[in-house]
Design an enzyme around this catalytic site. Structure first.
Site, PDB file in Angstrom:
ATOM      1  N   THR A  37      25.304 -13.325  55.995  1.00 55.23           N
ATOM      2  CA  THR A  37      25.113 -13.909  54.669  1.00 55.23           C
ATOM      3  C   THR A  37      24.945 -12.768  53.677  1.00 55.23           C
ATOM      4  O   THR A  37      24.038 -11.955  53.819  1.00 55.23           O
ATOM      5  CB  THR A  37      23.882 -14.828  54.640  1.00 55.23           C
ATOM      6  OG1 THR A  37      23.973 -15.766  55.714  1.00 55.23           O
ATOM      7  CG2 THR A  37      23.816 -15.589  53.332  1.00 55.23           C
ATOM      8  N   LYS A  87      23.105 -11.427  64.710  1.00 56.52           N
ATOM      9  CA  LYS A  87      22.899 -12.702  64.029  1.00 56.52           C
ATOM     10  C   LYS A  87      23.881 -13.720  64.615  1.00 56.52           C
ATOM     11  O   LYS A  87      24.911 -14.035  64.029  1.00 56.52           O
ATOM     12  CB  LYS A  87      23.089 -12.546  62.519  1.00 56.52           C
ATOM     13  CG  LYS A  87      22.331 -13.575  61.703  1.00 56.52           C
ATOM     14  CD  LYS A  87      22.240 -13.165  60.245  1.00 56.52           C
ATOM     15  CE  LYS A  87      21.334 -14.123  59.473  1.00 56.52           C
ATOM     16  NZ  LYS A  87      21.218 -13.740  58.058  1.00 56.52           N
ATOM     17  N   GLU A 141       9.387 -10.388  62.876  1.00 56.76           N
ATOM     18  CA  GLU A 141      10.103 -10.589  61.619  1.00 56.76           C
ATOM     19  C   GLU A 141       9.480 -11.763  60.883  1.00 56.76           C
ATOM     20  O   GLU A 141       8.399 -12.240  61.244  1.00 56.76           O
ATOM     21  CB  GLU A 141      11.591 -10.860  61.886  1.00 56.76           C
ATOM     22  CG  GLU A 141      11.858 -12.080  62.754  1.00 56.76           C
ATOM     23  CD  GLU A 141      13.314 -12.229  63.159  1.00 56.76           C
ATOM     24  OE1 GLU A 141      14.124 -11.335  62.827  1.00 56.76           O
ATOM     25  OE2 GLU A 141      13.649 -13.231  63.811  1.00 56.76           O
TER      26      GLU A 141
END
Length: 269
Positions: A28, A140, A173
């Site tokens: 993204t 990802k 995270e």
């Protein structure tokens, strides 16, 4: 809008392995002034993920052209790129997959990021922990159920973002961002060799910090370490960097790290 294998459409075969197994990867990116910010880094991320997942995607020139074309004309927006193994049979084997699928889409830029950068955010410890998997750590991939559950729990709190640990209790995270914290002149960020996503902006920040007067350390840390931090920031390719004003009982007012990184991250190169 959606662009699937170069055609403007919104339908995907039900047999595509992105649907059947989450068999693919994505990135993204932020569109800024008609261009894809950190375009080369996003392409590298997809290439690494495809290599790790053994997806035989080779239309990189076409993908880059499509990303560039979709970004043109947008002053600020979000570009998402998905690559799946494509369609091919019912079971787990991908032997019958001969054509991978690329999906590009453009969305409006999240306006709340402007407010977050100005006011800072609050973090809440998530009850959902990330599974450790060194083979898939860092990339990802399309299997994001952990993040869906983290987000679901976060929405039951008043916090803006979630602090996420892995199954062994190491700080990893946030729900949709990477994490840095500072103690004096040392900046820490979690190691991501067992779990988590090695974000584009995280990589950029590490490079810039390595060239600065700050000392940057990738570490395994327990949640308690954050209670003694002088400063915390979170980042992703869209934010791109946001200060944390509070975590639990710890109120954070220092902005030294944020003020160093913010102008660099706004127009990265």
């Amino acid at each position: 809008m959606f662009l699937i294998n170069g055609r403007e459409q919104e339908s995907l075969p039900a047999s595509d392995r992105a649907i059947q197994f989450g068999d693919g990867c994505f990135t993204t990116a932020r569109i800024l002034d008609g261009a894809v910010s950190l375009l080369a880094a996003h392409l590298r991320r997809l290439q690494v993920a495809c290599s790790t997942l053994q997806i035989a995607f080779d239309d990189w020139d076409a993908l880059e052209r499509e990303m560039t074309t979709l970004a043109a004309g947008h002053s600020r927006a979000v570009l998402k790129v998905i690559i799946s193994r494509g369609s091919g049979g019912r079971g787990y084997s991908g032997a019958n997959c001969h054509d991978s699928t690329r999906i590009l889409s453009v969305f409006a830029y999240p306006q709340h990021y402007d407010l977050w950068r100005e006011q800072g955010i609050t973090l809440a410890l998530s009850p959902v922990r990330l599974g450790r998997n060194p083979l898939l750590a860092g990339i990802k991939h399309l299997n994001r159920l952990e993040q869906v559950l983290i987000r679901s729990h976060l929405e039951q709190t008043d916090a803006d973002e979630a602090l996420v640990l892995d199954s062994e209790g190491w700080v990893t995270e946030c729900c949709a961002a990477n994490l840095f914290w500072r103690k004096d002149n040392v900046v820490y960020t979690p190691r991501l060799d067992q779990a988590g996503v090695n974000g584009i902006m995280r990589q950029f920040c590490i490079r810039k910090l390595a060239q600065s007067s700050f000392q940057v350390v990738e570490t395994n840390a327990r949640e308690e370490a954050l209670q003694h931090a002088d400063e915390m920031v979170v980042c992703n390719a869209l934010m791109p960097i946001v200060p944390v004003r509070a975590y639990g009982a710890n109120t954070l007012s220092s902005r030294a790290l944020f003020e160093f990184l913010a102008p660099l991250c706004e127009h990265p190169n």
